[in-house]
Design an enzyme around this catalytic site. Structure first.
Site, PDB file in Angstrom:
ATOM      1  N   THR A   1      41.159  57.483  39.426  1.00  0.00           N
ATOM      2  CA  THR A   1      40.670  56.914  38.166  1.00  0.00           C
ATOM      3  C   THR A   1      40.137  55.491  38.365  1.00  0.00           C
ATOM      4  O   THR A   1      39.200  55.078  37.703  1.00  0.00           O
ATOM      5  CB  THR A   1      41.814  56.879  37.127  1.00  0.00           C
ATOM      6  OG1 THR A   1      42.532  58.107  37.190  1.00  0.00           O
ATOM      7  CG2 THR A   1      41.295  56.693  35.726  1.00  0.00           C
TER       8      THR A   1
ATOM      9  N   SER B   1      46.336  47.500  40.928  1.00  0.00           N
ATOM     10  CA  SER B   1      46.496  47.245  39.498  1.00  0.00           C
ATOM     11  C   SER B   1      47.938  46.970  39.100  1.00  0.00           C
ATOM     12  O   SER B   1      48.555  46.031  39.573  1.00  0.00           O
ATOM     13  CB  SER B   1      45.910  48.424  38.721  1.00  0.00           C
ATOM     14  OG  SER B   1      45.899  48.154  37.343  1.00  0.00           O
ATOM     15  N   HIS B   2      48.491  47.828  38.258  1.00  0.00           N
ATOM     16  CA  HIS B   2      49.828  47.617  37.699  1.00  0.00           C
ATOM     17  C   HIS B   2      50.916  48.256  38.554  1.00  0.00           C
ATOM     18  O   HIS B   2      52.073  48.244  38.163  1.00  0.00           O
ATOM     19  CB  HIS B   2      49.859  48.235  36.309  1.00  0.00           C
ATOM     20  CG  HIS B   2      49.366  49.651  36.350  1.00  0.00           C
ATOM     21  ND1 HIS B   2      48.038  49.945  36.470  1.00  0.00           N
ATOM     22  CD2 HIS B   2      50.022  50.818  36.374  1.00  0.00           C
ATOM     23  CE1 HIS B   2      47.893  51.254  36.547  1.00  0.00           C
ATOM     24  NE2 HIS B   2      49.071  51.809  36.495  1.00  0.00           N
TER      25      HIS B   2
ATOM     26  N   LYS C   1      39.200  48.545  44.913  1.00  0.00           N
ATOM     27  CA  LYS C   1      38.247  48.975  43.889  1.00  0.00           C
ATOM     28  C   LYS C   1      36.862  48.480  44.293  1.00  0.00           C
ATOM     29  O   LYS C   1      36.705  47.311  44.664  1.00  0.00           O
ATOM     30  CB  LYS C   1      38.617  48.372  42.526  1.00  0.00           C
ATOM     31  CG  LYS C   1      39.882  48.974  41.946  1.00  0.00           C
ATOM     32  CD  LYS C   1      39.948  48.843  40.424  1.00  0.00           C
ATOM     33  CE  LYS C   1      40.289  47.461  39.960  1.00  0.00           C
ATOM     34  NZ  LYS C   1      40.727  47.413  38.547  1.00  0.00           N
TER      35      LYS C   1
ATOM     36  N   ASP D   1      48.763  42.710  33.558  1.00  0.00           N
ATOM     37  CA  ASP D   1      49.227  43.454  34.740  1.00  0.00           C
ATOM     38  C   ASP D   1      48.832  42.751  36.048  1.00  0.00           C
ATOM     39  O   ASP D   1      48.320  41.627  36.030  1.00  0.00           O
ATOM     40  CB  ASP D   1      48.708  44.896  34.714  1.00  0.00           C
ATOM     41  CG  ASP D   1      47.238  44.980  35.066  1.00  0.00           C
ATOM     42  OD1 ASP D   1      46.516  43.998  34.804  1.00  0.00           O
ATOM     43  OD2 ASP D   1      46.811  46.011  35.615  1.00  0.00           O
TER      44      ASP D   1
ATOM     45  N   ASP E   1      46.437  42.850  38.271  1.00  0.00           N
ATOM     46  CA  ASP E   1      45.088  42.315  38.505  1.00  0.00           C
ATOM     47  C   ASP E   1      44.432  41.786  37.232  1.00  0.00           C
ATOM     48  O   ASP E   1      43.235  41.503  37.221  1.00  0.00           O
ATOM     49  CB  ASP E   1      44.199  43.370  39.172  1.00  0.00           C
ATOM     50  CG  ASP E   1      44.038  44.617  38.317  1.00  0.00           C
ATOM     51  OD1 ASP E   1      44.965  44.952  37.563  1.00  0.00           O
ATOM     52  OD2 ASP E   1      42.974  45.261  38.383  1.00  0.00           O
TER      53      ASP E   1
ATOM     54  N   ASP F   1      43.753  43.085  34.184  1.00  0.00           N
ATOM     55  CA  ASP F   1      42.877  43.802  33.252  1.00  0.00           C
ATOM     56  C   ASP F   1      43.643  44.470  32.110  1.00  0.00           C
ATOM     57  O   ASP F   1      43.056  44.827  31.102  1.00  0.00           O
ATOM     58  CB  ASP F   1      41.944  44.796  33.976  1.00  0.00           C
ATOM     59  CG  ASP F   1      42.664  45.790  34.843  1.00  0.00           C
ATOM     60  OD1 ASP F   1      43.913  45.740  34.900  1.00  0.00           O
ATOM     61  OD2 ASP F   1      41.987  46.627  35.471  1.00  0.00           O
ATOM     62  N   ARG F   2      44.972  44.641  32.268  1.00  0.00           N
ATOM     63  CA  ARG F   2      45.745  45.260  31.175  1.00  0.00           C
ATOM     64  C   ARG F   2      46.431  44.203  30.322  1.00  0.00           C
ATOM     65  O   ARG F   2      46.734  43.107  30.817  1.00  0.00           O
ATOM     66  CB  ARG F   2      46.841  46.162  31.742  1.00  0.00           C
ATOM     67  CG  ARG F   2      46.312  47.383  32.428  1.00  0.00           C
ATOM     68  CD  ARG F   2      47.443  48.301  32.837  1.00  0.00           C
ATOM     69  NE  ARG F   2      46.877  49.541  33.324  1.00  0.00           N
ATOM     70  CZ  ARG F   2      47.525  50.701  33.375  1.00  0.00           C
ATOM     71  NH1 ARG F   2      48.777  50.773  32.980  1.00  0.00           N
ATOM     72  NH2 ARG F   2      46.933  51.777  33.826  1.00  0.00           N
TER      73      ARG F   2
ATOM     74  N   THR G   1      39.316  59.477  30.792  1.00  0.00           N
ATOM     75  CA  THR G   1      40.134  58.331  31.185  1.00  0.00           C
ATOM     76  C   THR G   1      39.509  57.611  32.376  1.00  0.00           C
ATOM     77  O   THR G   1      39.100  58.249  33.339  1.00  0.00           O
ATOM     78  CB  THR G   1      41.547  58.830  31.542  1.00  0.00           C
ATOM     79  OG1 THR G   1      42.147  59.296  30.344  1.00  0.00           O
ATOM     80  CG2 THR G   1      42.391  57.720  32.126  1.00  0.00           C
TER      81      THR G   1
ATOM     82  N   GLU H   1      41.638  51.767  26.084  1.00  0.00           N
ATOM     83  CA  GLU H   1      42.432  52.914  26.499  1.00  0.00           C
ATOM     84  C   GLU H   1      43.870  52.700  26.052  1.00  0.00           C
ATOM     85  O   GLU H   1      44.344  51.560  25.968  1.00  0.00           O
ATOM     86  CB  GLU H   1      42.412  53.045  28.015  1.00  0.00           C
ATOM     87  CG  GLU H   1      41.054  53.323  28.591  1.00  0.00           C
ATOM     88  CD  GLU H   1      41.153  53.679  30.070  1.00  0.00           C
ATOM     89  OE1 GLU H   1      40.978  54.857  30.390  1.00  0.00           O
ATOM     90  OE2 GLU H   1      41.425  52.791  30.888  1.00  0.00           O
TER      91      GLU H   1
ATOM     92  N   SER I   1      46.354  53.025  27.714  1.00  0.00           N
ATOM     93  CA  SER I   1      47.148  52.499  28.826  1.00  0.00           C
ATOM     94  C   SER I   1      47.052  50.983  28.907  1.00  0.00           C
ATOM     95  O   SER I   1      46.938  50.421  29.987  1.00  0.00           O
ATOM     96  CB  SER I   1      46.678  53.139  30.121  1.00  0.00           C
ATOM     97  OG  SER I   1      45.281  52.967  30.254  1.00  0.00           O
TER      98      SER I   1
ATOM     99  N   LYS J   1      38.092  46.187  31.834  1.00  0.00           N
ATOM    100  CA  LYS J   1      38.961  45.750  30.756  1.00  0.00           C
ATOM    101  C   LYS J   1      39.456  44.338  31.079  1.00  0.00           C
ATOM    102  O   LYS J   1      39.408  43.924  32.234  1.00  0.00           O
ATOM    103  CB  LYS J   1      40.107  46.724  30.542  1.00  0.00           C
ATOM    104  CG  LYS J   1      40.947  47.013  31.755  1.00  0.00           C
ATOM    105  CD  LYS J   1      41.770  48.271  31.522  1.00  0.00           C
ATOM    106  CE  LYS J   1      42.501  48.671  32.787  1.00  0.00           C
ATOM    107  NZ  LYS J   1      42.452  50.111  33.043  1.00  0.00           N
TER     108      LYS J   1
ATOM    109  N   ARG K   1      50.755  63.591  32.381  1.00  0.00           N
ATOM    110  CA  ARG K   1      50.832  62.727  31.205  1.00  0.00           C
ATOM    111  C   ARG K   1      50.648  63.585  29.957  1.00  0.00           C
ATOM    112  O   ARG K   1      49.703  64.371  29.867  1.00  0.00           O
ATOM    113  CB  ARG K   1      49.746  61.664  31.231  1.00  0.00           C
ATOM    114  CG  ARG K   1      49.763  60.776  32.473  1.00  0.00           C
ATOM    115  CD  ARG K   1      49.123  59.429  32.154  1.00  0.00           C
ATOM    116  NE  ARG K   1      48.753  58.668  33.339  1.00  0.00           N
ATOM    117  CZ  ARG K   1      49.584  57.968  34.093  1.00  0.00           C
ATOM    118  NH1 ARG K   1      50.863  57.949  33.828  1.00  0.00           N
ATOM    119  NH2 ARG K   1      49.148  57.280  35.133  1.00  0.00           N
TER     120      ARG K   1
HETATM  121  C1  G1P Z   1      45.692  55.129  34.482  1.00  0.00           C
HETATM  122  C2  G1P Z   1      45.459  55.059  32.988  1.00  0.00           C
HETATM  123  C3  G1P Z   1      43.984  54.888  32.703  1.00  0.00           C
HETATM  124  C4  G1P Z   1      43.453  53.657  33.435  1.00  0.00           C
HETATM  125  C5  G1P Z   1      43.808  53.722  34.907  1.00  0.00           C
HETATM  126  C6  G1P Z   1      43.439  52.441  35.631  1.00  0.00           C
HETATM  127  O1  G1P Z   1      44.987  56.226  35.010  1.00  0.00           O
HETATM  128  O2  G1P Z   1      45.957  56.196  32.340  1.00  0.00           O
HETATM  129  O3  G1P Z   1      43.788  54.774  31.327  1.00  0.00           O
HETATM  130  O4  G1P Z   1      42.068  53.560  33.314  1.00  0.00           O
HETATM  131  O5  G1P Z   1      45.213  53.946  35.070  1.00  0.00           O
HETATM  132  O6  G1P Z   1      44.075  51.324  35.080  1.00  0.00           O
HETATM  133  P1  G1P Z   1      45.665  57.656  35.277  1.00  0.00           P
HETATM  134  O7  G1P Z   1      46.813  57.421  36.203  1.00  0.00           O
HETATM  135  O8  G1P Z   1      46.157  58.153  33.951  1.00  0.00           O
HETATM  136  O9  G1P Z   1      44.568  58.502  35.841  1.00  0.00           O
HETATM  137 ZN    ZN Z   2      44.969  46.631  36.318  1.00  0.00          ZN
END
Ligand code: G1P
Ligand code: ZN
Length: 538
Positions: free
Chosen positions: A17, A111-112, A124, A275, A277, A279-280, A342, A361, A363, A374, A493
């Site tokens: 994603t 990311s997170h 990325k 988070d 990086d 973006d959240r 997503t 989103e 998330s 984001k 999910r």
């Molecule tokens: C998850 C989140 C999605 C977000 C992505 C990157 O992806 O659900 O909304 O864009 O992290 O931060 P997923 O693990 O669900 O594919």
């Molecule tokens: Zn992130």
């Protein structure tokens, strides 16, 4: 001297994603990072191009960034713009790509996800749009990774990243910049900083939890130094390689320190977290939590309070799994409304073609067309600007919103660590079942439509299927999808949404209880995974 080094392919370098995300120990394998990067270069022809690079500072950032610089030099890159010390938040990177009109960029981040040697690492890749590359491009890169035989690297000393200014690495120019300055300017150009300053001067209190990740220095500069929030308003402000053991995901479970403060005695007026990086975001009031889906709806509804948007906005978009709260706002304001799969990359075409201004989103991601990612701090400033303009609390703003538009009670249930074949079988079985669900009555709901969600991009006409949804006659929904960011195994999910027009103070878990039973039953979750309940609920 440029060296050409023989290598053998890895078979697991498919981007998910959001880029490539793996266990740190996987990325630390010999030539793993090099293979992936060279595969990107083989697809994008980097000769003569300029890229922005940096990372969220997690374990292996400092090693990977040296490889990235030396391989860029060997592959004919003209110039790299590098965040000081190799640090860059995802939104700052997107801003720098756009502002400098570069050909794209790389952010080293998972990311997170937790960091450290036993945590995760990720890469990325963004294009000149400032957003992550499309699935068509990442598919080509994946093909390369399966056949790669060699990579190019410049043999040289490690490059010093702590002094601002330009230097040469081989033929390539490397410019070290302070990414915070540009980012602060961008935020100042969007929001009413004077109104927010006045609010802090009048005693407004906040806590921002940077979770020992990349946004700490940005947050100190913006909230404390520029806007005048009290010193100490930013918690966990020093980026650490392992995020001090924290899981840098801003939600009620992982941002525990902040949640305890906001739900404790003498809570400040406002709480927020970002988070790894940057973006959240998570938004909290005194003893009050705003779901990301509601946050998107509230920001959209209040666009006219923000200097940069008050002249009017294009439409708004959400990922399909995000609650329908923003759909009702789009309808009321008569603006365009889109539902995408997503992943932030699906918003990029909509922003570039001026179909949307805002997107989000469930998330914990919210953003606008000021960049193509984001943006955690942007969302926090948007809330502060609304509070400054209205004089209302987070709770008042949110409850008034529900009174106007109804409340989508919303929860996401994650079933983690499922063996991949079991998860795939579960989804296949569910898909086969969908047609038979249409029109059925279950657990007090009447099913209006059960389908695989397919998105047709209005700009590039590509078509993407992602997850399945069951829509009820009363506006409630169940959504199923497999995560595209797990670094091992599969995560199922399940997203549940119960629409209420009049009842606003119930417990969300109670409100979605029947939907949860229905989802467990339809997808045969316990029978197939052995799990009686979700591992994480957010
Ligand atoms: C998850 C989140 C999605 C977000 C992505 C990157 O992806 O659900 O909304 O864009 O992290 O931060 P997923 O693990 O669900 O594919
Ligand atoms: Zn992130």
């Amino acid at each position: 001297m440029i060296e050409i080094i023989k290598t053998t392919p890895y078979t697991d370098q498919k981007m998910g994603t959001a880029g490539l995300r793996k266990k740190s120990k996987v990325v630390m394998q010999e030539h793993y990072f090099e293979n992936f990067l060279q595969s990107i270069f083989n697809v994008i022809a980097p000769e003569g191009k300029t890229f922005v690079i940096g990372g969220d500072g997690r374990f292996y950032n400092s090693i990977a960034i040296q490889k990235l610089i030396k391989m860029s030099a060997a592959n004919g890159v003209k110039k790299l713009i590098v965040g000081k010390n190799g640090y860059l938040s995802t939104p700052a990177s997107s801003n720098m790509i756009l502002k400098n009109h570069t050909d794209g960029g790389f952010v080293l981040t998972a990311s997170h996800n937790p960091g450290g040697e036993n945590g995760d690492f990720g890469i990325k890749y963004a294009t000149e749009t400032g957003g992550q590359c499309s699935s068509q491009v990442s598919d080509k890169i994946f093909e390369q990774t399966k056949n790669i035989t060699e990579f190019k690297i410049l043999q040289c000393e490690d490059i010093k990243l702590d002094t601002l200014g330009s230097q040469k690495v081989g033929e390539m120019e490397v410019e070290i910049v302070d990414p915070i300055t540009d980012y602060v300017k961008l935020m100042e150009s969007i929001f009413d900083f004077d109104a927010i300053k006045k609010m802090f001067a009048n005693g407004f209190t906040m806590r921002f939890d940077a979770m020992n990740a990349v946004t700490g220095p940005y947050a100190i500069e913006i909230f404390e130094n520029v806007l005048g929030a009290a010193k100490g308003s930013v918690l966990n402000a020093t980026p650490k390689q392992d995020f001090g053991g924290l899981h840098p995901d801003p939600n009620l479970v992982y941002a525990k320190e902040l949640v305890d403060i906001m739900y404790g005695e003498n809570a400040p007026d406002f709480g927020a977290a970002n988070d790894g990086d940057g973006d959240r975001n998570m938004i909290l009031g005194k003893k009050f939590f705003v779901t990301p889906s509601d946050s998107l709806a509230i920001l959209t509804d209040n666009y006219a309070l923000i200097p940069a948007y008050k002249g009017g906005i294009f439409g708004v978009a959400k990922s399909m799994a995000t609650s329908t709260a923003v759909a009702r706002v789009a309808d009321a304001h008569k603006i365009g409304y889109y539902e995408v799969p997503t992943g932030w990359k699906y918003f990029v075409n909509l922003m570039d073609s001026k179909r949307i201004t805002f997107c989000g989103e469930e998330s914990f991601g919210t953003g606008s067309s000021h960049i193509r990612e984001k943006d955690g701090i942007w969302a926090v400033l948007f809330w502060l600007n609304i509070i400054a303009a209205t004089g209302k609390s987070v709770e008042e703003i949110t409850t008034e919103h529900w009174q106007k538009y109804g409340r989508s009670y919303y929860l996401r249930f994650d079933f983690d660590g499922i063996p991949t074949d079991i998860a795939n079988d579960l989804m296949k079985n569910l898909e086969e079942k969908l047609p038979s669900l249409n029109g059925q009555e279950m657990n007090g709901f009447k099913i209006k439509l059960a389908e695989v969600f397919t998105y047709n991009d209005p700009v590039d006409h590509s078509s993407t299927s992602n997850g399945m949804r069951i829509l009820m006659e009363d506006g409630s929904r169940i959504v199923f999808r497999l995560s595209g960011t797990s670094s091992s195994g599969a995560t199922l999910r399940v997203y549940l949404e119960k629409l209420e027009r009049n009842k606003f103070d119930a417990n969300p878990r109670d409100m979605v209880d029947e939907l949860l039973k229905m989802a467990m039953n339809i997808a045969e979750i316990e029978k197939r995974t052995g799990k009686k309940q979700a591992d994480v609920t957010t």
